[in-house]
Design an enzyme around this catalytic site. Structure first.
Site, PDB file in Angstrom:
ATOM      1  N   ALA A   1      44.949  39.818  50.572  1.00  0.00           N
ATOM      2  CA  ALA A   1      44.796  40.415  49.250  1.00  0.00           C
ATOM      3  C   ALA A   1      45.996  40.097  48.363  1.00  0.00           C
ATOM      4  O   ALA A   1      45.848  39.906  47.150  1.00  0.00           O
ATOM      5  CB  ALA A   1      44.623  41.929  49.377  1.00  0.00           C
TER       6      ALA A   1
ATOM      7  N   GLU B   1      45.633  35.816  47.737  1.00  0.00           N
ATOM      8  CA  GLU B   1      44.359  35.195  47.358  1.00  0.00           C
ATOM      9  C   GLU B   1      43.774  35.835  46.100  1.00  0.00           C
ATOM     10  O   GLU B   1      43.391  35.140  45.158  1.00  0.00           O
ATOM     11  CB  GLU B   1      43.368  35.309  48.519  1.00  0.00           C
ATOM     12  CG  GLU B   1      42.049  34.589  48.288  1.00  0.00           C
ATOM     13  CD  GLU B   1      42.166  33.076  48.358  1.00  0.00           C
ATOM     14  OE1 GLU B   1      41.276  32.391  47.821  1.00  0.00           O
ATOM     15  OE2 GLU B   1      43.142  32.585  48.950  1.00  0.00           O
TER      16      GLU B   1
ATOM     17  N   SER C   1      45.322  37.794  43.864  1.00  0.00           N
ATOM     18  CA  SER C   1      46.233  37.649  42.724  1.00  0.00           C
ATOM     19  C   SER C   1      46.196  36.235  42.162  1.00  0.00           C
ATOM     20  O   SER C   1      46.161  36.036  40.941  1.00  0.00           O
ATOM     21  CB  SER C   1      47.663  38.005  43.140  1.00  0.00           C
ATOM     22  OG  SER C   1      47.767  39.374  43.459  1.00  0.00           O
TER      23      SER C   1
ATOM     24  N   CYS D   1      42.341  50.130  45.696  1.00  0.00           N
ATOM     25  CA  CYS D   1      43.294  49.122  46.156  1.00  0.00           C
ATOM     26  C   CYS D   1      44.726  49.648  46.109  1.00  0.00           C
ATOM     27  O   CYS D   1      45.222  50.044  45.048  1.00  0.00           O
ATOM     28  CB  CYS D   1      43.174  47.861  45.305  1.00  0.00           C
ATOM     29  SG  CYS D   1      44.388  46.599  45.716  1.00  0.00           S
TER      30      CYS D   1
ATOM     31  N   GLU E   1      52.296  41.199  38.470  1.00  0.00           N
ATOM     32  CA  GLU E   1      52.352  39.742  38.595  1.00  0.00           C
ATOM     33  C   GLU E   1      51.642  39.058  37.427  1.00  0.00           C
ATOM     34  O   GLU E   1      52.163  38.098  36.845  1.00  0.00           O
ATOM     35  CB  GLU E   1      51.731  39.313  39.928  1.00  0.00           C
ATOM     36  CG  GLU E   1      52.592  39.676  41.131  1.00  0.00           C
ATOM     37  CD  GLU E   1      51.900  39.422  42.452  1.00  0.00           C
ATOM     38  OE1 GLU E   1      52.592  39.354  43.486  1.00  0.00           O
ATOM     39  OE2 GLU E   1      50.649  39.293  42.470  1.00  0.00           O
TER      40      GLU E   1
END
Length: 409
Positions: free
Chosen positions: A246, A249, A251, A358, A367
């Site tokens: 998670a 991939e 992001s 999440c 990010e």
């Protein structure tokens, strides 16, 4: 009470007419069959929810269990049996319910708190600056931002957080792509699962022998406050795999899709340059617009329940379709329009809702925000190398995104 039992079950719509939008069929389903009978490739039919209100309520409904068959069974027959899966997955966040889910999630909460994520900002900014410097130093010509920026930055961040050597990134990124692909054979999938499990198991054993200041080490040393048993190595491996996949991939795909979407509409790119205060809300709107978990979440009814007048029996599977919910005009007027000033973008369900929301969502937001902010400043004339070319998308993977993003400036 409405009863669709005798109505022919549909197959999950997966064909996109436009790469920027979910399949058109979901708009009709939201209006005509918000709780639609859904065919599964392995076993009896279940149900598909497409309206925002229903999906959001279902995500928090304890009558719908996360203990379920293989994650991809709504689009592909399970290739691996539950007994085989048990070799590689002792227990994990995705397929457990409280109190088991609570026990596994609790040790992670502090690592992904808002305060902890804020402390990562300087490191993320450093990684982004280094990669933008490298791009700026390249000879003029098309640059693929997926390997040059979108993939390495979140990979570096999650590796540092977990304590995974970044020198291994080629190995685990390849395995991640294989695990999320839907077009692989049973033997290939088992081999990838075994390789990922073996890799992480070795790391966990090393961290237990010689702990340092990282998340995997912290999990090996964690002791539940209620005096319960500590996490077993198999449980830490499962948690580590979920965080690793998670953390880079999802992001990476969200970053590349966000850049592509803004560059496809130069006016949007220019509006963010003119008013950087819009970036935070733009991130939320992009997350709503591109719900990259493209086939939804799978649940199993613990007991009979009624949704929108439709009775769902105990044991039946229910797919909660997040992309369809995030394009529901009842919640988001004119939902197919990317509106950077939409007032309620943050109400999207891209990170889920309820107990399974999440845990790394704040890191993902940060990010994207940092990369967009710095990219807008460093490359104000950035543009797609070929604006007329069809995007190179992942069409046969659980996570939707881009294989390449060629740009120039």
């Amino acid at each position: 009470m409405k009863d669709e039992t005798n109505t022919a079950a549909i197959t999950l719509p997966t064909q996109r007419r436009c790469p920027m939008h979910p399949p058109d069929e979901y708009a009709r389903l939201r209006t005509e069959r918000p709780v639609a009978r859904l065919a599964f490739p392995d076993g009896p039919p279940g149900w598909l929810l497409t309206r925002y209100e229903d999906v959001r309520a279902a995500l928090a409904d304890p009558r719908l269990s996360s203990r379920r068959p293989h994650l991809n069974s709504q689009v592909r027959a399970s290739l691996i049996t539950e007994a085989e899966m048990a070799q590689f997955r002792t227990s994990d966040l995705l397929t457990s319910d409280p109190p088991e889910h609570t026990r596994l999630r609790h040790p992670l909460i502090g690592q992904f708190s808002m305060r902890r994520i804020r402390t990562l900002r300087p490191r993320i900014e450093k990684y982004v600056d280094e990669h933008l410097d490298a791009i700026a130093a390249m000879p003029r010509g098309p640059v693929d931002l997926v390997p040059a920026l979108a993939l390495p930055v979140p990979s570096l961040v999650i590796c540092e957080l977990l304590g995974v050597p970044y020198t291994d990134h080629d190995h685990f990124q390849r395995l991640t792509g294989e695990l999320l692909a839907l077009d692989r054979t049973r033997e290939d999938l088992l081999a990838s699962k075994k390789a990922m499990h073996t890799y992480l198991r070795g790391l966990v054993e090393a961290k237990r022998r010689d702990p340092v200041d990282d998340l995997l080490s912290g999990l090996t040393q964690h002791r539940p406050p209620d005096g319960g048993p500590p996490l077993a190595d198999g449980e830490i491996v499962s948690l580590g795999q979920l965080m690793l996949i998670a953390g880079h991939e999802t992001s990476a795909n969200m970053i590349s899709l966000s850049i592509l979407t803004l560059l496809r509409s130069p006016a949007l790119w220019q509006s963010l340059q003119a008013d950087p205060s819009l970036i935070a809300n733009a991130v939320e709107e992009l997350l709503r617009y591109h719900t990259i978990l493209q086939f939804g979440l799978l649940r199993v009814a613990r007991e009979a329940l009624v949704i929108e007048g439709q009775r769902i029996e105990a044991g039946e599977r229910v797919v909660l379709h997040l992309p369809a919910a995030n394009r529901d005009p009842r919640q988001f007027p004119n939902p197919d329009r990317l509106d950077l000033q939409r007032h309620n973008s943050r109400q999207h369900l891209s990170f889920g809702h309820g107990p399974h929301q999440c845990i790394g969502q704040q890191l993902g937001r940060l990010e994207i925000e940092i990369i967009l902010t710095k990219l807008l400043h460093r490359f104000p004339t950035l543009h797609l190398d070929n604006a007329n070319a069809a995007p190179a998308t992942h069409d046969h993977a659980v996570v939707y995104g881009l294989r390449a993003l060629h740009v120039n400036w």
